[in-house]
Design a protein around this motif. Structure first.
Motif, PDB file in Angstrom:
ATOM      1  N   PHE A  82       1.924  12.143 -11.122  1.00 49.37           N
ATOM      2  CA  PHE A  82       3.337  11.795 -11.245  1.00 49.37           C
ATOM      3  C   PHE A  82       3.804  10.975 -10.045  1.00 49.37           C
ATOM      4  O   PHE A  82       4.706  10.147 -10.163  1.00 49.37           O
ATOM      5  CB  PHE A  82       4.191  13.052 -11.398  1.00 49.37           C
ATOM      6  CG  PHE A  82       4.117  13.657 -12.770  1.00 49.37           C
ATOM      7  CD1 PHE A  82       4.750  13.050 -13.849  1.00 49.37           C
ATOM      8  CD2 PHE A  82       3.405  14.818 -12.991  1.00 49.37           C
ATOM      9  CE1 PHE A  82       4.676  13.595 -15.122  1.00 49.37           C
ATOM     10  CE2 PHE A  82       3.319  15.373 -14.257  1.00 49.37           C
ATOM     11  CZ  PHE A  82       3.954  14.762 -15.331  1.00 49.37           C
ATOM     12  N   HIS A  83       3.190  11.194  -8.893  1.00 47.27           N
ATOM     13  CA  HIS A  83       3.543  10.378  -7.731  1.00 47.27           C
ATOM     14  C   HIS A  83       3.185   8.908  -7.955  1.00 47.27           C
ATOM     15  O   HIS A  83       3.951   8.017  -7.580  1.00 47.27           O
ATOM     16  CB  HIS A  83       2.859  10.910  -6.471  1.00 47.27           C
ATOM     17  CG  HIS A  83       3.600  12.039  -5.824  1.00 47.27           C
ATOM     18  ND1 HIS A  83       3.473  13.344  -6.233  1.00 47.27           N
ATOM     19  CD2 HIS A  83       4.494  12.047  -4.798  1.00 47.27           C
ATOM     20  CE1 HIS A  83       4.258  14.116  -5.491  1.00 47.27           C
ATOM     21  NE2 HIS A  83       4.890  13.359  -4.610  1.00 47.27           N
ATOM     22  N   GLU A  84       2.043   8.642  -8.554  1.00 44.03           N
ATOM     23  CA  GLU A  84       1.708   7.250  -8.836  1.00 44.03           C
ATOM     24  C   GLU A  84       2.642   6.686  -9.903  1.00 44.03           C
ATOM     25  O   GLU A  84       3.065   5.523  -9.830  1.00 44.03           O
ATOM     26  CB  GLU A  84       0.257   7.109  -9.290  1.00 44.03           C
ATOM     27  CG  GLU A  84      -0.127   5.629  -9.448  1.00 44.03           C
ATOM     28  CD  GLU A  84      -1.574   5.399  -9.828  1.00 44.03           C
ATOM     29  OE1 GLU A  84      -2.256   4.679  -9.087  1.00 44.03           O
ATOM     30  OE2 GLU A  84      -2.001   5.913 -10.880  1.00 44.03           O
ATOM     31  N   GLN A  85       2.991   7.500 -10.887  1.00 44.01           N
ATOM     32  CA  GLN A  85       3.931   7.052 -11.906  1.00 44.01           C
ATOM     33  C   GLN A  85       5.278   6.696 -11.277  1.00 44.01           C
ATOM     34  O   GLN A  85       5.896   5.681 -11.637  1.00 44.01           O
ATOM     35  CB  GLN A  85       4.112   8.151 -12.965  1.00 44.01           C
ATOM     36  CG  GLN A  85       4.931   7.720 -14.169  1.00 44.01           C
ATOM     37  CD  GLN A  85       5.025   8.808 -15.231  1.00 44.01           C
ATOM     38  OE1 GLN A  85       4.295   9.798 -15.204  1.00 44.01           O
ATOM     39  NE2 GLN A  85       5.941   8.639 -16.167  1.00 44.01           N
TER      40      GLN A  85
ATOM     41  N   ARG B 276       0.862  -1.177   0.000  1.00 41.37           N
ATOM     42  CA  ARG B 276       0.000   0.000   0.000  1.00 41.37           C
ATOM     43  C   ARG B 276       0.901   1.231   0.000  1.00 41.37           C
ATOM     44  O   ARG B 276       1.678   1.444   0.935  1.00 41.37           O
ATOM     45  CB  ARG B 276      -0.915  -0.008   1.213  1.00 41.37           C
ATOM     46  CG  ARG B 276      -1.842  -1.233   1.296  1.00 41.37           C
ATOM     47  CD  ARG B 276      -2.543  -1.283   2.653  1.00 41.37           C
ATOM     48  NE  ARG B 276      -1.570  -1.378   3.733  1.00 41.37           N
ATOM     49  CZ  ARG B 276      -1.865  -1.188   5.012  1.00 41.37           C
ATOM     50  NH1 ARG B 276      -3.104  -0.903   5.381  1.00 41.37           N
ATOM     51  NH2 ARG B 276      -0.921  -1.288   5.943  1.00 41.37           N
ATOM     52  N   VAL B 277       0.782   2.033  -1.036  1.00 43.77           N
ATOM     53  CA  VAL B 277       1.698   3.155  -1.233  1.00 43.77           C
ATOM     54  C   VAL B 277       0.923   4.466  -1.184  1.00 43.77           C
ATOM     55  O   VAL B 277       0.036   4.713  -2.007  1.00 43.77           O
ATOM     56  CB  VAL B 277       2.441   3.032  -2.581  1.00 43.77           C
ATOM     57  CG1 VAL B 277       3.443   4.172  -2.732  1.00 43.77           C
ATOM     58  CG2 VAL B 277       3.146   1.680  -2.686  1.00 43.77           C
ATOM     59  N   ALA B 278       1.258   5.311  -0.206  1.00 45.12           N
ATOM     60  CA  ALA B 278       0.598   6.605  -0.058  1.00 45.12           C
ATOM     61  C   ALA B 278       1.260   7.632  -0.964  1.00 45.12           C
ATOM     62  O   ALA B 278       2.493   7.740  -1.013  1.00 45.12           O
ATOM     63  CB  ALA B 278       0.667   7.073   1.396  1.00 45.12           C
ATOM     64  N   ILE B 279       0.448   8.386  -1.690  1.00 41.75           N
ATOM     65  CA  ILE B 279       0.945   9.432  -2.580  1.00 41.75           C
ATOM     66  C   ILE B 279       0.165  10.711  -2.345  1.00 41.75           C
ATOM     67  O   ILE B 279      -0.996  10.684  -1.921  1.00 41.75           O
ATOM     68  CB  ILE B 279       0.828   9.035  -4.068  1.00 41.75           C
ATOM     69  CG1 ILE B 279      -0.653   8.847  -4.452  1.00 41.75           C
ATOM     70  CG2 ILE B 279       1.650   7.793  -4.374  1.00 41.75           C
ATOM     71  CD1 ILE B 279      -0.887   8.750  -5.951  1.00 41.75           C
ATOM     72  N   GLN B 280       0.800  11.836  -2.606  1.00 44.73           N
ATOM     73  CA  GLN B 280       0.082  13.103  -2.626  1.00 44.73           C
ATOM     74  C   GLN B 280      -0.560  13.232  -4.007  1.00 44.73           C
ATOM     75  O   GLN B 280       0.119  13.213  -5.028  1.00 44.73           O
ATOM     76  CB  GLN B 280       1.043  14.270  -2.376  1.00 44.73           C
ATOM     77  CG  GLN B 280       0.376  15.638  -2.248  1.00 44.73           C
ATOM     78  CD  GLN B 280       0.166  16.320  -3.589  1.00 44.73           C
ATOM     79  OE1 GLN B 280       1.013  16.265  -4.466  1.00 44.73           O
ATOM     80  NE2 GLN B 280      -0.965  16.977  -3.755  1.00 44.73           N
ATOM     81  N   GLY B 281      -1.901  13.318  -4.012  1.00 41.60           N
ATOM     82  CA  GLY B 281      -2.603  13.387  -5.284  1.00 41.60           C
ATOM     83  C   GLY B 281      -3.455  12.157  -5.512  1.00 41.60           C
ATOM     84  O   GLY B 281      -3.713  11.371  -4.604  1.00 41.60           O
TER      85      GLY B 281
ATOM     86  N   ILE C 103       0.462  -2.556  -7.096  1.00 36.60           N
ATOM     87  CA  ILE C 103       0.412  -1.884  -5.805  1.00 36.60           C
ATOM     88  C   ILE C 103      -1.006  -1.374  -5.546  1.00 36.60           C
ATOM     89  O   ILE C 103      -1.833  -1.297  -6.464  1.00 36.60           O
ATOM     90  CB  ILE C 103       1.383  -0.683  -5.740  1.00 36.60           C
ATOM     91  CG1 ILE C 103       0.965   0.404  -6.755  1.00 36.60           C
ATOM     92  CG2 ILE C 103       2.811  -1.117  -5.956  1.00 36.60           C
ATOM     93  CD1 ILE C 103       1.772   1.689  -6.637  1.00 36.60           C
ATOM     94  N   GLU C 104      -1.270  -1.038  -4.296  1.00 33.24           N
ATOM     95  CA  GLU C 104      -2.516  -0.366  -3.951  1.00 33.24           C
ATOM     96  C   GLU C 104      -2.184   1.088  -3.643  1.00 33.24           C
ATOM     97  O   GLU C 104      -1.443   1.379  -2.699  1.00 33.24           O
ATOM     98  CB  GLU C 104      -3.166  -1.017  -2.729  1.00 33.24           C
ATOM     99  CG  GLU C 104      -4.474  -0.341  -2.312  1.00 33.24           C
ATOM    100  CD  GLU C 104      -5.063  -0.937  -1.035  1.00 33.24           C
ATOM    101  OE1 GLU C 104      -5.969  -0.295  -0.470  1.00 33.24           O
ATOM    102  OE2 GLU C 104      -4.602  -2.026  -0.621  1.00 33.24           O
ATOM    103  N   THR C 105      -2.692   1.998  -4.456  1.00 30.92           N
ATOM    104  CA  THR C 105      -2.396   3.417  -4.287  1.00 30.92           C
ATOM    105  C   THR C 105      -3.323   4.024  -3.238  1.00 30.92           C
ATOM    106  O   THR C 105      -4.541   3.907  -3.334  1.00 30.92           O
ATOM    107  CB  THR C 105      -2.559   4.169  -5.621  1.00 30.92           C
ATOM    108  OG1 THR C 105      -1.685   3.588  -6.596  1.00 30.92           O
ATOM    109  CG2 THR C 105      -2.226   5.640  -5.461  1.00 30.92           C
ATOM    110  N   ILE C 106      -2.725   4.677  -2.238  1.00 27.45           N
ATOM    111  CA  ILE C 106      -3.477   5.377  -1.208  1.00 27.45           C
ATOM    112  C   ILE C 106      -3.427   6.875  -1.538  1.00 27.45           C
ATOM    113  O   ILE C 106      -2.373   7.508  -1.419  1.00 27.45           O
ATOM    114  CB  ILE C 106      -2.903   5.125   0.198  1.00 27.45           C
ATOM    115  CG1 ILE C 106      -2.748   3.618   0.459  1.00 27.45           C
ATOM    116  CG2 ILE C 106      -3.761   5.791   1.258  1.00 27.45           C
ATOM    117  CD1 ILE C 106      -4.040   2.838   0.404  1.00 27.45           C
ATOM    118  N   GLU C 107      -4.559   7.429  -1.978  1.00 25.93           N
ATOM    119  CA  GLU C 107      -4.604   8.826  -2.397  1.00 25.93           C
ATOM    120  C   GLU C 107      -4.699   9.741  -1.177  1.00 25.93           C
ATOM    121  O   GLU C 107      -5.515   9.516  -0.282  1.00 25.93           O
ATOM    122  CB  GLU C 107      -5.795   9.058  -3.320  1.00 25.93           C
ATOM    123  CG  GLU C 107      -5.758   8.206  -4.581  1.00 25.93           C
ATOM    124  CD  GLU C 107      -7.009   8.377  -5.430  1.00 25.93           C
ATOM    125  OE1 GLU C 107      -7.999   8.946  -4.922  1.00 25.93           O
ATOM    126  OE2 GLU C 107      -6.996   7.958  -6.608  1.00 25.93           O
TER     127      GLU C 107
END
Length: 303
Positions: A17-20, A7-12, A30-34
């Motif tokens: 671009f953070h998810e990229q 689980r990866v936390a990103i701003q946005g 991965i599981e994106t944590i917005e």
């Protein structure tokens, strides 16, 4: 129990671009944590809602993201990796929208700054700043805005069904952003690092900082980054954030041992593998023949 997906936390939001950058480091499984802000990514990690943070720290055109250095020091999570992501910015709109219909350009302030040369050619366009590049693309799709374009990446155009009407509008085609990977102390994997992010203070005396930097040079440790920030509420006192790289860990160990004599509030923010490329793939694993090195967590080190 090991999770199937980190689980990866990103701003946005998704397609930012953070998810990229997260895809570049972890792969797409991965599981994106917005999160709405960089601080919220740290809160998510602190509350065990995420396993990792991917956070931008500097851009080759717009410079350092200074508030994020304070988050590094304040939240006590170790840096375990980095990614350098080429930033390619495109102008995108709803399918069928012509350039002469456009009245507004919306994007994150950093992205807007990176496209100043292009935007200066069209002074009639009104710039609207937003918190996230991908969110701008999503808003155009959701609200069916025919007079607005977003500056974002290809992922955003694909995900939100927009057409790219102008490609590569960034001022510098060698534009890149550096992202740091952070996690909890319990989640740090053993590796043989060759880069470290450090933070320290020196006395307010002539040559104090130069003495520290010369120690790194004398030990053959390359300093790849230095950033200063005032210590809140204290005149003439600064935190120095320094990234160093080495080929032999003995060089780094010797340098740190000596530097401790001339600094105070010395912190190791993280020891990790520097980002390298083999073609287009990042090298994120150490050579097998090298022994694993014990990780030193962020904390004040006693002299």
């Amino acid at each position: 129990m090991k999770k199937d997906k980190p689980r990866v936390a990103i701003q946005g939001i998704r397609a930012s671009f953070h998810e990229q950058a997260a895809f570049e480091y972890f792969g797409e499984n991965i599981e994106t944590i917005e999160c709405d802000s960089f601080k919220q990514t740290f809160v998510a990690l602190e509350n065990k809602q995420a396993d990792y943070i991917v956070m931008a720290i500097e851009n080759s055109i717009a410079g350092s993201i200074l508030p994020n250095y304070s988050l590094l020091l304040g939240y006590n999570f170790p840096v375990v990796g980095e990614v350098y992501l080429p930033i390619q910015l495109h102008l995108m709109a709803l399918p069928g929208v012509a350039f002469d219909q456009i009245k507004y350009v919306t994007s994150h302030p950093m992205a807007i700054r990176q496209c100043n040369e292009f935007l200066d050619e069209y002074p009639q366009l009104k710039i609207v700043e937003s918190s996230d590049t991908a969110a701008c693309a999503k808003r155009i799709r959701d609200e069916q805005l025919t007079d607005t374009v977003a500056i974002a990446n290809v992922l955003a155009a694909r995900l939100y069904g927009l057409d790219i009407i102008e490609r590569r509008i960034e001022s510098n085609k060698k534009n890149y952003t550096r992202f740091l990977i952070l996690t909890t102390h319990d989640n740090v994997a053993k590796q043989t690092p060759n880069k470290a992010s450090l933070c320290f203070q020196v006395s307010n005396q002539v040559g104090a900082l130069a003495k520290v930097l010369n120690i790194f040079a004398d030990q053959g440790v390359n300093m790849s980054k230095i950033q200063s920030m005032p210590v809140l509420g204290k005149r003439h006192e600064y935190n120095f954030y320094v990234d160093v790289e080495w080929e032999d860990s003995k060089q780094y160990d010797a340098a740190v041992k000596q530097v401790l004599k001339y600094t105070h509030n010395f912190n190791i923010l993280g020891e990790y593998l520097r980002y390298e490329e083999e073609g287009e793939k990042a090298v994120t694993t150490a050579k097998a023949e090298k022994p694993a090195r014990k990780y030193i967590s962020i904390k004040k080190l006693d002299k």
